[in-house]
Design a protein around this motif. Sequence first.
Motif, PDB file in Angstrom:
ATOM      1  N   THR A 151     -51.561 -89.510 -60.413  1.00 30.02           N
ATOM      2  CA  THR A 151     -51.049 -88.610 -59.145  1.00 30.02           C
ATOM      3  C   THR A 151     -52.510 -87.896 -58.572  1.00 30.02           C
ATOM      4  O   THR A 151     -52.326 -87.855 -57.443  1.00 30.02           O
ATOM      5  N   ALA A 152     -52.921 -87.657 -59.474  1.00 33.00           N
ATOM      6  CA  ALA A 152     -54.174 -86.572 -59.167  1.00 33.00           C
ATOM      7  C   ALA A 152     -55.143 -87.629 -58.490  1.00 33.00           C
ATOM      8  O   ALA A 152     -55.822 -86.986 -57.604  1.00 33.00           O
ATOM      9  N   LEU A 153     -55.564 -88.646 -59.078  1.00 33.10           N
ATOM     10  CA  LEU A 153     -56.427 -89.453 -58.462  1.00 33.10           C
ATOM     11  C   LEU A 153     -56.122 -89.791 -56.965  1.00 33.10           C
ATOM     12  O   LEU A 153     -56.713 -90.056 -55.942  1.00 33.10           O
ATOM     13  N   LYS A 157     -57.983 -89.372 -53.613  1.00 32.58           N
ATOM     14  CA  LYS A 157     -58.312 -90.347 -52.696  1.00 32.58           C
ATOM     15  C   LYS A 157     -57.737 -90.246 -51.110  1.00 32.58           C
ATOM     16  O   LYS A 157     -58.215 -90.234 -50.325  1.00 32.58           O
ATOM     17  N   GLU A 158     -56.650 -89.596 -51.007  1.00 32.34           N
ATOM     18  CA  GLU A 158     -56.157 -89.177 -49.782  1.00 32.34           C
ATOM     19  C   GLU A 158     -56.938 -88.076 -49.124  1.00 32.34           C
ATOM     20  O   GLU A 158     -57.205 -88.015 -47.747  1.00 32.34           O
ATOM     21  N   SER A 163     -61.332 -86.428 -44.998  1.00 32.20           N
ATOM     22  CA  SER A 163     -62.331 -85.661 -44.927  1.00 32.20           C
ATOM     23  C   SER A 163     -63.685 -86.358 -44.606  1.00 32.20           C
ATOM     24  O   SER A 163     -64.802 -85.886 -44.545  1.00 32.20           O
ATOM     25  N   LEU A 164     -63.591 -87.839 -44.356  1.00 31.71           N
ATOM     26  CA  LEU A 164     -64.735 -88.550 -44.239  1.00 31.71           C
ATOM     27  C   LEU A 164     -65.647 -88.139 -42.867  1.00 31.71           C
ATOM     28  O   LEU A 164     -67.061 -88.196 -42.986  1.00 31.71           O
ATOM     29  N   GLU A 165     -65.066 -87.613 -41.903  1.00 29.19           N
ATOM     30  CA  GLU A 165     -65.906 -87.080 -40.836  1.00 29.19           C
ATOM     31  C   GLU A 165     -66.681 -85.877 -41.021  1.00 29.19           C
ATOM     32  O   GLU A 165     -67.446 -85.605 -40.091  1.00 29.19           O
ATOM     33  N   PRO A 345     -64.174 -98.930 -46.362  1.00 27.85           N
ATOM     34  CA  PRO A 345     -63.779 -98.178 -47.528  1.00 27.85           C
ATOM     35  C   PRO A 345     -62.270 -97.831 -47.639  1.00 27.85           C
ATOM     36  O   PRO A 345     -61.787 -97.341 -46.457  1.00 27.85           O
ATOM     37  N   PHE A 346     -61.629 -97.935 -48.622  1.00 25.50           N
ATOM     38  CA  PHE A 346     -60.165 -97.486 -48.668  1.00 25.50           C
ATOM     39  C   PHE A 346     -59.176 -98.508 -48.090  1.00 25.50           C
ATOM     40  O   PHE A 346     -58.031 -98.005 -48.021  1.00 25.50           O
TER      41      PHE A 346
END
Length: 398
Positions: A151-153, A157-158, A163-165, A345-346
């Motif tokens: 759950t933490a991971l 990831k979300e 926050s990529l930008e 990615p992702f």
Amino acid sequence: MENAKLLQAIIETAIDGIITIDQRGTIESLNPAALKLFGYEIKDVVGRNISMLMPEPDKSSHDGYLAHYQHTGEKHIIGKGREVKGLRKDGTTFPFRLAVSEVQYKDRIIYTGFIHDLSKEKEAEERLMEYAAELENLVEERTKSLKKTVTALREAKEEVSLSLEKEKELNQMKSRFVSMASHEFRTPLSSVQLSSSLIEKYAQPFENKHIEKHVQKIKNAVGNLTTILNDFLSLEKLEAGRVEPAMEAFDLVKLSEEITEEMQMIAKQDQHIIYQHTGLQSMVELDQNLLKNCMINLINNAIKYSGENTFIEFNTELNESQCIVTIRDNGIGIPETDQKYLFQPFFRAHNTGSIPGTGLGLNIVLRYAGLMKGNVDFESKQNQGTTFILTFNQVPQK
């Protein structure tokens, strides 16, 4: 004479202990295995009563057992094929299985005892009982812990995706994540993995399906979490520019065979990884660690997205100008509409369902190949399988 020498050689090199005594219980000989078991030298025991190698109450009763046997002829009195205890020179005892034979030698009768040490078997039994008693609680505790970690991971990831930008915020978050992953996840994951492997090892002689089932659940969960953690750490290093290729000459075939053996151990039931090399040479000059990561990542995908009872083709080729690595499966394939996003990615294809993954593996493969001046190509049809091809310009090493 030759037969006597052969028999003596067999006795001297036997794995089990062999002891001979006369009709009064006096020790006449011990082979090296028996001397090692009891901790004596041959001069310390020859000529002494066999009871010196027995703990109580057998020590005090042995002469009576032997006399009763000789008087009545009841062979079971000696304890043929039964489990007994031995007394070492240092005073410790150990369990062994004893088989006794009566031998007519020249004009007299001697008794030959064959000793099979049961120490390891008994120790394994005791440990298995302890592990079996604790297994259910351990599985429940580990499962809860692993669920919290997953759950933490997933939340992390979300958060990364959103926050990529924002470069500054992303770097801060990645630093926090790397620190958390290094200190909070790796140590407990290693402990869980080690514990599950030990349980599996000690449970093997007893073929308990319930234990195997729970151990496999633990190992699968740890494997999934480890893959997620490694993907995130690899991405962070790439983004930070801390991955520099170290080009060196190595044996491509040897590396590929080692990877094949390693990946076969985690393949599904009746999944077979078939490796083949084409070319007269096997030496290449690339970054061995980066190439290994690419191969393992692609083979792991082939394992995940293919079913049981399937073949995974793993081929390497060295020609006059190129090194080519090909991994081919006949799994679920990649939908045509998803293929253009595959290395982002992702990103995960829409037909992956509940199959675990981060969506980072292929992006990492692409970037590692690029660092070695290589290319990644693929061909795929949904429900028919996928082929990935790594190509590097290369002059074969001699």
